[in-house]
Design a protein around this motif. Sequence first.
Motif, short mmCIF file in Angstrom:
data_model
loop_
_atom_site.label_atom_id
_atom_site.label_comp_id
_atom_site.label_asym_id
_atom_site.label_seq_id
_atom_site.Cartn_x
_atom_site.Cartn_y
_atom_site.Cartn_z
N ILE A 215 0.85 -1.06 -0.14
CA ILE A 215 0.19 0.12 -0.16
C ILE A 215 1.01 1.29 0.03
O ILE A 215 1.88 1.31 0.96
N ILE A 216 0.62 2.15 -1.18
CA ILE A 216 1.54 3.52 -1.06
C ILE A 216 0.66 4.49 -0.66
O ILE A 216 -0.38 4.42 -1.09
N THR A 217 1.20 5.29 0.24
CA THR A 217 0.61 6.33 0.91
C THR A 217 1.24 7.52 0.85
O THR A 217 2.63 7.49 0.80
N GLU A 218 0.83 8.66 1.11
CA GLU A 218 1.42 9.97 1.44
C GLU A 218 1.02 10.53 2.71
O GLU A 218 -0.38 10.45 2.93
N THR A 219 1.47 11.25 3.26
CA THR A 219 1.03 11.85 4.49
C THR A 219 0.24 13.25 4.45
O THR A 219 -1.04 13.53 4.76
N MET A 220 0.54 14.18 3.77
CA MET A 220 -0.23 15.09 3.14
C MET A 220 -0.71 14.75 1.66
O MET A 220 0.06 14.52 0.78
N ILE A 221 -2.10 14.63 1.49
CA ILE A 221 -2.39 13.90 0.61
C ILE A 221 -2.53 14.75 -0.90
O ILE A 221 -3.37 15.94 -0.83
N GLY A 222 -2.19 14.36 -1.72
CA GLY A 222 -2.34 14.83 -2.96
C GLY A 222 -1.89 16.19 -3.47
O GLY A 222 -1.05 16.82 -2.72
N GLY A 223 -2.10 16.74 -4.68
CA GLY A 223 -1.82 17.92 -5.05
C GLY A 223 -2.39 19.30 -4.53
O GLY A 223 -1.84 20.08 -4.17
N ILE B 26 4.39 1.43 2.01
CA ILE B 26 5.42 2.23 1.31
C ILE B 26 4.94 3.48 1.50
O ILE B 26 3.78 3.91 1.01
N LEU B 27 5.81 4.49 2.09
CA LEU B 27 5.40 5.85 2.41
C LEU B 27 6.13 6.73 1.30
O LEU B 27 7.43 6.68 1.39
N ASP B 28 5.41 7.46 0.74
CA ASP B 28 5.93 8.54 -0.19
C ASP B 28 6.29 9.92 0.53
O ASP B 28 5.14 10.39 0.92
N ASP B 29 7.54 10.03 1.02
CA ASP B 29 7.78 11.17 1.88
C ASP B 29 8.43 12.32 1.12
O ASP B 29 9.29 13.18 1.59
N VAL B 30 8.23 12.35 -0.29
CA VAL B 30 9.05 13.30 -1.24
C VAL B 30 8.57 14.65 -0.53
O VAL B 30 9.69 15.59 -0.72
N LEU B 31 7.56 14.80 -0.49
CA LEU B 31 7.14 16.31 0.11
C LEU B 31 7.20 16.53 1.56
O LEU B 31 7.55 17.63 1.91
N CYS B 32 6.92 15.62 2.38
CA CYS B 32 6.83 15.70 3.60
C CYS B 32 7.98 15.66 4.43
O CYS B 32 8.30 15.77 5.60
N MET C 132 5.60 23.21 8.80
CA MET C 132 5.83 24.34 7.91
C MET C 132 5.27 23.98 6.40
O MET C 132 5.77 24.45 5.24
N TYR C 133 4.06 23.08 6.74
CA TYR C 133 3.32 22.93 5.56
C TYR C 133 1.85 22.93 5.76
O TYR C 133 1.17 22.03 6.43
#
Length: 467
Positions: A228-236, A261-267, A381-382
């Motif tokens: 399962i791939i997730t991101e913490t702050m969701i989407g565009g 699978i945690l996509d942390d590219v932005l966060c 800061m986001y």
Amino acid sequence: MKEKNLPYTKPNIDWSEIEKWDRKYYLHNTQAQNEYVFFPVEAVDKNYLYLPDGKKLLDFQSQLVSDNMGHRNQRVHNEIKIAMERYGHIFFGLSSDYRAKAAKLLINDIIGHEKWAGRVRILSSGTEAVENAMSMARLYRGTSTILTQELSYHGLVPGATQLDGYRGNLTKNISLNESLDVPGFPDKRYVNIPAPEYSDFINKSILPSLKETERIINNIGPKNVAGIITETMIGGASYMPHSDYLRGIHNICKKYNILWILDDVLCGFGRLGEWFSYQIEENIFPDLLIIGKGLNGCALPVGAIITSLEVGEFFDKARWWSGSTHDAHPLVCASIVGNIESMMENDIINKSKSNGRYLLEKLLKLKDNHPCIGRISGRGMYYSLDLVDLNGDPIIKDDRKTRFTGNLSNNPNNVFANFCIENGLFAGGFMPNTIKAAPPLTISINEIDFAIDIMDKAFDFIEKKFH
């Protein structure tokens, strides 16, 4: 010779000629050629963009939520210059001291105390890291299905776009009123799970999104799901999920032996007030952590994957036939070393927390004064601010389901951004109804105050146009 008040030597450039070449030869994205706006930037420094006409803009969204340590960070640039005295390119089969040092900083110095991380692979972009993480999960689990959140965003190259929860890779030519997918989408190996509930959702039991995710897993069969791939702050649009969500996903993955699978590219790298976003909860760890821009503050193209001990051991015992020309490029690794050491020396994580509290306080005061501001969501800061009409509904309907179509002058985000630019601020977002407040982590309190003052006036302008 540097001109007065400029932190760089002004180049002798004919920008009218540059515009001609840019329009004639470059293939632009996100804008059709007949609506393309030429926006030249002559230099960047610290928290500012410098334009050829002498204007400077305070960057209040870190461009693509990417330049966490400001622009032309001196420590990062110095490390690159030192590395250039010894290195150009060496391919991934050869070792540089910078690759080893960057890996040690990540696995040992930053998260070694957590005792979950095994290995790191350094790549050329966050999106490339996403692509590799999908392959790793499938190889490790021996199956192909990946679950991905609705409304999510993981990049704009073909494989990563399959994961995106909002669709539309091309706004159709001529009318620009229809959004199209690349033929072949969606790939059946990617299955949507519900987007998480907002942070202000009132919950008395298990979140509905988690219940539905578990139902989908059981319907497919857990043995058929790789991860399962997730991101913490969701989407565009970027919103903060309910506080039960991350732990809930972690627990589901453990229950069914599926990779998280945690996509942390932005966060990642201080954006949410922690080194990585999973750390906002205690004692939960991903199996694959995808990182990108924040690794070196976007000084050079970079991405990486951090594996758990178990996943790292699996690949240690195999020959993984994977690689690309620029993997762990020594100059990129030097920029990682300079960036992480600078963050540590300047206590950037704690600065992100304290300045983030101040920023949120100021944003909430803006909301009190502006009916066009709906939900404010975020951390550290986001933050994202939703733009709404007088009924509290999105000004542009369904903006989180597809790319923007129609006349860009009617895009509230563009209207807001253009007003800010005219007044010395670079601010806006990626979705029509959402404004991002994601400045460099190096920003000062005085600079935050300046930005808030301009945004206050910009929201007045939005209300005059759309209310």
